[in-house]
Design a protein around this motif. Structure first.
Motif, short mmCIF file in Angstrom:
data_model
loop_
_atom_site.label_atom_id
_atom_site.label_comp_id
_atom_site.label_asym_id
_atom_site.label_seq_id
_atom_site.Cartn_x
_atom_site.Cartn_y
_atom_site.Cartn_z
N SER A 435 0.81 -1.22 0.00
CA SER A 435 0.00 0.00 0.00
C SER A 435 0.84 1.27 0.00
CB SER A 435 -0.92 0.02 1.23
OG SER A 435 -1.69 1.20 1.24
N TYR A 436 0.43 2.24 -0.82
CA TYR A 436 0.95 3.60 -0.75
C TYR A 436 0.24 4.40 0.34
CZ TYR A 436 3.23 3.33 -5.41
OH TYR A 436 4.03 3.01 -6.49
N ASN A 437 -0.97 3.96 0.68
CA ASN A 437 -1.85 4.67 1.62
C ASN A 437 -2.20 6.07 1.11
OD1 ASN A 437 -3.36 4.45 4.02
ND2 ASN A 437 -1.95 5.84 5.05
N MET A 438 -2.45 6.18 -0.17
CA MET A 438 -2.83 7.47 -0.75
C MET A 438 -4.24 7.86 -0.34
SD MET A 438 -1.25 7.52 -4.59
CE MET A 438 0.46 8.03 -4.83
N PRO A 439 -4.56 9.15 -0.36
CA PRO A 439 -5.90 9.60 0.02
C PRO A 439 -6.96 8.97 -0.88
CG PRO A 439 -4.39 11.46 -0.08
CD PRO A 439 -3.65 10.29 -0.64
N THR A 440 -8.11 8.68 -0.30
CA THR A 440 -9.20 8.07 -1.06
C THR A 440 -10.14 9.12 -1.66
OG1 THR A 440 -10.53 7.85 0.94
CG2 THR A 440 -9.13 5.98 0.34
N ASN A 441 -10.30 10.27 -0.98
CA ASN A 441 -11.26 11.28 -1.43
C ASN A 441 -10.55 12.39 -2.20
OD1 ASN A 441 -12.59 9.95 1.03
ND2 ASN A 441 -14.27 11.11 0.11
N ARG A 442 -10.93 12.57 -3.45
CA ARG A 442 -10.27 13.56 -4.29
C ARG A 442 -10.55 14.99 -3.83
NH1 ARG A 442 -11.36 14.09 -9.50
NH2 ARG A 442 -13.47 13.27 -9.42
N SER A 443 -11.75 15.24 -3.36
CA SER A 443 -12.08 16.61 -2.93
C SER A 443 -11.30 16.99 -1.69
CB SER A 443 -13.58 16.72 -2.67
OG SER A 443 -13.99 15.82 -1.64
N GLU A 444 -11.17 16.07 -0.75
CA GLU A 444 -10.38 16.35 0.46
C GLU A 444 -8.93 16.59 0.11
OE1 GLU A 444 -10.87 13.20 3.25
OE2 GLU A 444 -13.04 13.53 3.50
N ALA A 445 -8.38 15.78 -0.80
CA ALA A 445 -6.99 15.97 -1.20
C ALA A 445 -6.80 17.29 -1.94
CB ALA A 445 -6.55 14.80 -2.09
N GLY A 446 -7.75 17.62 -2.83
CA GLY A 446 -7.64 18.87 -3.57
C GLY A 446 -7.73 20.10 -2.69
N ALA A 447 -8.51 20.00 -1.61
CA ALA A 447 -8.65 21.14 -0.71
C ALA A 447 -7.37 21.42 0.06
CB ALA A 447 -9.80 20.88 0.27
N VAL A 448 -6.58 20.39 0.29
CA VAL A 448 -5.35 20.53 1.06
C VAL A 448 -4.16 20.85 0.18
CG1 VAL A 448 -3.71 19.25 2.51
CG2 VAL A 448 -6.16 19.00 2.90
N PHE A 449 -4.15 20.30 -1.03
CA PHE A 449 -2.98 20.41 -1.90
C PHE A 449 -2.84 21.82 -2.46
CE2 PHE A 449 0.02 19.21 -5.17
CZ PHE A 449 0.66 18.12 -4.62
N PRO A 450 -1.61 22.31 -2.67
CA PRO A 450 -1.43 23.64 -3.26
C PRO A 450 -2.05 23.72 -4.65
CG PRO A 450 0.65 22.84 -2.35
CD PRO A 450 -0.32 21.69 -2.30
N ASP A 451 -2.62 24.86 -4.99
CA ASP A 451 -3.21 25.07 -6.30
C ASP A 451 -2.13 25.60 -7.23
OD1 ASP A 451 -4.86 25.42 -8.44
OD2 ASP A 451 -5.84 27.22 -7.68
#
Length: 723
Positions: A435-451
């Motif tokens: 497992s990489y244990n990557m985030p499952t929810n794209r919206s949650e990841a997008g809200a945290v990640f730099p734009d």
């Protein structure tokens, strides 16, 4: 099958969202789906560079079910949920396919169902193909239906269209293993039918429809075959490196649920998962087959036996045969062959006569399983003893039910025992080592990640992540690996590629998951030898993200000329960021990245075409921010020009002296695409002929009193009646 999946998910809710599924496939599905919804057919993404040629990797561009998966993907936020649903569908398809194979060989419905449900819960298929390698799952799901349809076609019980369709779907998954496995399966079916019925004409028809399907599916692999010389997989070597090669003795682990086989892999010599396990009943049940009666059916069942033997031999090596590596990948094929063989034998020739003697024989077989598993993994002796006890108890129950309550209840008990075993196996393998244990929810990841607008390259090494970094609160809020950027809908050079571009990979020491070496930073900003232009400009990059763990002191240095350090509040723990002082350049002048002694003005751009107005009195060169995949063509005012490269990686065109206000058109098409379209048309035409012949033969046979009818009926009856 639903209960089996539920048992697995109770043990690990992320089981079907791990390794390549989370790092490669789901991100690719989202990106492909977005392109399809925008009306594009995404054969090439130039800004993705090494991972942007979708005709090379596992995109399934010409596979309709895969395109449907892609179309739906952007509508899902939770990619673990979506991946699990998709895989459940294909697990059911695979189970039904194994069930159909058993029926085609005269198996009884109850035991055929046992085989069908057991297969998706077999070790390698459950822990690798279903958990991680999506194209292996889909390819196998279609392959088993192709097998069943092939047997039915040769025995006059079905037409050529199902064979064609399922073979095409197998091939067009764009994964080489199912395609090769399908060829071997067809060869086994052909040999089996000749041994069983001397059915030369029927086998010839099977060969014809198989050839038609191969012609239709040729476009899937022509681009990668014709581009292989520039990829990591470009050599045709045969090498026995012992990595993921499985000794034949490991087949003695096929029924002990606790087995942890011994062979070389990423985790050393003793494996952390029961990947050679097939089904708990498979080996002990051999004691309850009436072999005297079964002996007369060896010709009829020779195909699954031959297929299993061939795959068992392949699993033992060589480790690499050209693009085929890691022979353990064919273990699901071994499982299919053995499950079909054993469950058909049980359905037709099971017996409980001399139950005491047969019980002792079953105990001896279980002892052999225990000894082999203990030999491979002596440190888990208690685990193996418990597993052997489970086999004895479950086996005794099934035999008792078979004697007193009938076959249906016995088979139901055999199936029911599979679910707690699957739960136990998956629970015991936690935490999942893949497992990489990557985030499952794209919206949650997008809200945290730099734009990050524009085109970004990340220089990082996934191997430097610590266990505590593998979360959205950790590194995944700042860094991308594999196709994670595609899930976030960001434009990164970084992506996942199993084939790669050899020279570009060498240029930046970039690996399959887009990790790089520490030298990549210096190489990116150093002047390219032939142009004198830094690579970062030739690639038309707007931003460089540097992993702090890989470049801990780089921020102490001044930014390169034309660049500036940019703070990213909340992300300082993991990244440094460089951006251009004068804004984005990826949107300036198309994909023209360098021009010497040439005036070059972009007229229009698509992913596959660059149109540029050029002038050059003395002759010069234009460099494009495009990776030099085979398939590029260029014309100047309609006349062909040769294409060259810089750094063996990047497209360049030499402009003749005296060129004045001419239109330069650079286009890319998948290599061999015209041949592929032609062979597809030929394959479909061939299928039409075969279907017409099939319908005509059926009509002729149905005519009252026809010679063909009287001659054909015994053959069809023989196909239906077990010998």
């Amino acid at each position: 099958m639903l209960l089996g999946y539920a048992a697995v998910l109770l043990a690990n809710a992320r089981h079907f969202f791990t390794d390549d599924t989370e790092s490669q496939y789901t991100g690719l599905w989202v990106a492909m789906g977005r392109a399809l919804r925008a009306g594009e057919f995404p054969v090439l993404w130039p800004e993705q560079w090494m991972s942007g040629n979708n005709t090379m990797d596992d995109a399934g561009l010409f596979n309709p079910p895969q395109l449907l998966i892609d179309l739906l993907a952007p509508s899902f936020d939770n990619m673990a949920l979506y991946a699990t649903i998709v895989k459940l569908v294909f697990a059911i398809i695979a189970a039904l396919g194994v069930y159909r194979i058993c029926l085609a060989y005269g198996g009884r419905p109850a035991w055929s169902a046992v085989a069908g449900i057991a297969f998706p819960l077999s070790g390698f298929f459950l822990f690798f193909d279903e958990a991680s390698w999506m194209t292996a799952l889909t390819g196998t799901a279609w392959l088993v239906h192709a097998w069943a349809s092939a047997v039915r076609y040769t025995r006059g019980q079905g037409g050529p269209i199902p064979v064609f369709v399922f073979l095409y779907l197998t091939i067009s998954t764009q994964y080489i293993f199912p395609a090769i496995e399908a060829m071997l399966m067809l060869a086994a079916v052909a040999v089996g039918e000749i041994l069983y019925r001397r059915a030369w004409a029927q086998v010839a028809r099977l060969a014809a429809v198989s050839a038609c399907a191969g012609l239709a599916g040729l476009l899937t692999f022509l681009p990668s075959m014709l581009s292989a010389k520039v990829t990591w997989r470009g050599t045709a070597q045969i090498n026995n490196d012992q990595f993921l090669t499985v000794p034949w003795s490991e087949s003695l682990n096929a029924s002990l649920p606790s087995t942890l086989p011994a062979f070389n892999s990423w985790w050393g010599y003793i494996q952390p998962m029961p990947i050679t396990y097939i089904a708990w009943f498979l080996i002990p049940a051999l004691a309850f087959v009436d072999w005297r009666k079964a002996r007369d059916s060896w010709r009829e069942l020779s195909a699954p036996a031959l297929f299993a033997v061939v795959m068992l031999m392949w699993a033992a090596g060589p480790g690499t045969i050209g693009p085929l590596r890691w022979p353990a990948r064919v273990l699901p094929m071994v499982a299919i062959g053995l499950l079909v063989l054993v469950c058909v034998l049980l359905g037709r020739f099971a017996t409980v006569r001399d139950v005491r003697a047969r019980g002792i024989a079953a105990l001896v077989l279980i002892l052999a399983l225990w000894v082999r598993s203990f030999s491979a993994d002596p440190h888990n002796v208690v685990r193996h003893v418990l597993a052997a006890a489970v086999l004895i108890g479950a086996g005794a129950l099934v035999v008792w039910l078979g004697r007193t309550r009938g076959t249906a209840l016995a088979c139901a008990a055999a199936i029911a025992a599979m679910f707690p075993i699957a739960f136990w196996q998956v629970s015991a393998a936690q935490p999942t080592p893949t497992s990489y244990n990557m985030p499952t929810n794209r919206s949650e990841a997008g809200a945290v990640f730099p734009d990050f607008p524009g085109t970004t390259i990340q220089l990082a090494d996934r191997g430097l992540l610590q266990p505590g970094d593998r979360s959205l609160d950790g590194a995944y809020g700042s860094l991308v690996f594999g196709n994670y950027a595609k899930s976030l809908e960001l434009e990164y050079v970084n992506g996942y590629t199993p084939t790669g571009h050899f020279y570009f990979g060498e240029l930046l020491c970039m690996r399959w998951d887009s990790s790089v070496c520490p030298e990549a930073y210096g190489r990116l900003f150093a002047p390219e030898a032939t142009t004198g232009t830094p690579l970062v400009d030739i690639l038309k990059l707007d931003r460089v993200v540097l992993q702090r763990a890989l470049f801990p002191t780089v921020r102490d240095e001044p930014a390169p000329a034309g660049w500036k350090w940019v703070d990213q509040p909340g992300h300082e723990k993991y990244i440094w960021v460089l951006e251009r002082e004068n804004g984005l350049i990826s949107t300036v002048n198309g994909r023209v990245s360098d021009a010497k002694n040439v005036t070059a003005t972009s007229l229009s751009e698509t992913d596959t075409t660059s149109r540029v107005r050029v002038s050059s009195a003395e002759g010069g060169r234009v460099v494009f921010a495009r990776l030099s995949w085979p398939g590029y063509r260029v014309t100047l005012d309609g006349k062909p020009l040769p294409i060259t490269t810089i750094a063996k990686s990047i497209v360049a065109v030499n402009i003749p002296a005296g060129t004045d206000n001419a239109e330069l058109v650079l286009t890319w098409r998948p290599p061999g695409w015209k041949i592929g379209i032609g062979t597809a048309a030929a394959g479909l035409a061939g299928l039409g002929v075969l279907q017409w012949l099939y319908i005509r033969s059926r009509r002729t046979e149905d005519e009252p009193g026809s010679a063909e009818q009287s001659a054909g009926e015994p053959e069809r009856e023989l196909a239906r009646t077990p010998s």
